[in-house]
Write an enzyme that holds these catalytic residues in place. Structure first.
Site, PDB file in Angstrom:
ATOM      1  N   HIS A  68       0.805  -1.684  -0.030  1.00 37.93           N
ATOM      2  CA  HIS A  68       0.128   0.015  -0.046  1.00 37.93           C
ATOM      3  C   HIS A  68       1.140   1.281  -0.174  1.00 37.93           C
ATOM      4  O   HIS A  68       0.941   1.977  -0.971  1.00 37.93           O
ATOM      5  CB  HIS A  68      -1.052   0.121   1.530  1.00 37.93           C
ATOM      6  N   GLU A  69       1.424   1.544   0.982  1.00 35.89           N
ATOM      7  CA  GLU A  69       2.825   2.557   1.253  1.00 35.89           C
ATOM      8  C   GLU A  69       3.670   2.446  -0.369  1.00 35.89           C
ATOM      9  O   GLU A  69       3.780   3.052  -0.805  1.00 35.89           O
ATOM     10  CB  GLU A  69       3.527   2.309   2.006  1.00 35.89           C
ATOM     11  N   HIS A  83       1.516   4.299  -3.147  1.00 35.85           N
ATOM     12  CA  HIS A  83       1.472   5.662  -2.847  1.00 35.85           C
ATOM     13  C   HIS A  83       2.765   6.777  -3.672  1.00 35.85           C
ATOM     14  O   HIS A  83       2.819   7.232  -3.911  1.00 35.85           O
ATOM     15  CB  HIS A  83       1.880   6.333  -1.130  1.00 35.85           C
ATOM     16  N   GLU A 106      -6.198   6.651  -1.440  1.00 35.56           N
ATOM     17  CA  GLU A 106      -6.417   5.684  -0.497  1.00 35.56           C
ATOM     18  C   GLU A 106      -6.880   3.942  -1.486  1.00 35.56           C
ATOM     19  O   GLU A 106      -7.085   3.091  -1.003  1.00 35.56           O
ATOM     20  CB  GLU A 106      -6.853   5.848   0.908  1.00 35.56           C
TER      21      GLU A 106
END
Length: 297
Positions: free
Chosen positions: A138-139, A142, A206
């Site tokens: 997930h990070e 980003h 997100e």
């Protein structure tokens, strides 16, 4: 899961509106000072965004007391996972840091080739291997999607709009105390209006990062379970803080709890624990329940 196309259309729409605000700044400057001011506006904007980007990155890492994560010992598997995930996602392995935040959380700063991922000791302790891999992916999403750069750009435009409106009110009429006060209020209101669109982009990103993490790991349920554990862990930490009488604690104790630091970088965290009266409109993250539902649908 809400499709990437639909999310990107919404982000593009919100981004177009933000660009419209920036174009309005240039148009007002042109009307007031002529064509010669446009290069100054452009250069000033770039410097302003660059400063916010550099300072914001430093402040985020400083606020949680992040330290470089050793590549050997207990963190070796995390480095191996990030190296594998980075290769799968087509980006350079980012710098890894660890911090005691008092809550299970993680965040990313920077861009492709110069990214940093920070994970809390607490999140390492409560997540299973596949769940932590989902958070790391997930990070990394980003960083790959340049989300931090986009958010800094949006926040910078909001700040510039607020400053422009404030100056326009103050210098557009009689320069007295009333004009200064009204100008400050008008500037704040204008900035808040622009930030509504910035926060909308933040919420969309997100969902996209969740989806990207699920795709690259091939395990959306692990990502959903991670979000559940992170949310429950944050609630327990807040309840513990309240039970200890958090309002009366000193600065050092607040730093140890990690909740104060989490508030400062909430927009970057995988789970923003901040709450407020206007949280629905100005929330940086969608509700955890909706993110979990999207991953499991």
């Amino acid at each position: 899961m809400v499709g990437h196309f639909g999310l990107k259309v919404r982000m593009a729409l919100a981004g177009s509106i933000l660009f419209g605000f920036y174009a309005a700044i240039a148009a007002v400057a042109f009307a007031m000072y002529g064509q010669g001011v446009l290069p100054i506006v452009l250069l000033g904007s770039l410097l302003f965004v660059g400063f916010q980007y550099k300072f914001g990155k430093w402040a985020a890492l400083k606020s949680v007391g992040a330290e470089d994560m050793p590549e050997q010992g207990e963190y070796q598997r995390i480095h191996q996972s990030v190296e594998h995930l980075s290769r799968e996602m087509g980006i350079d392995k980012p710098r890894l840091m660890v911090a005691e935040m008092g809550v299970p959380n993680a965040f990313a700063v920077g861009r492709k080739g110069a990214g940093t991922v920070v994970v809390s000791e607490e999140i390492i302790q409560i997540l299973e291997r596949d769940e932590l891999d989902g958070v790391l992916a997930h990070e990394l999403a980003h960083i790959r999607n340049r989300d931090v750069v986009v958010m800094v750009l949006g926040q910078s435009i909001a700040s510039m709009v607020g400053i422009l409106v404030q100056f326009a009110v103050i210098f557009g009429g009689e320069r007295n105390i009333g004009a200064y006060i009204f100008g400050m209020i008008a500037g704040q209101i204008a900035q808040v209006i622009v930030m509504i669109f910035v926060m909308a982009i933040s919420r969309y990103r997100e969902y996209v990062a969740d989806s990207d993490a699920a795709d690259v790991t091939g395990n959306p349920d692990a990502m959903a379970r991670a979000l559940e554990k992170i949310s429950n862990g944050a609630e327990r930490a807040q309840q513990a803080q309240q039970a200890r009488g958090g309002r009366g604690r000193g600065r050092q104790q607040q730093q140890q709890s990690g909740l104060s630091a989490d508030d400062q970088v909430g927009a970057l965290m995988i789970n923003d624990t901040s709450r407020g009266l206007m949280q629905t409109i100005f929330a940086t993250h969608p509700p955890i329940e909706k993110r979990i539902e999207a991953l499991r649908s």
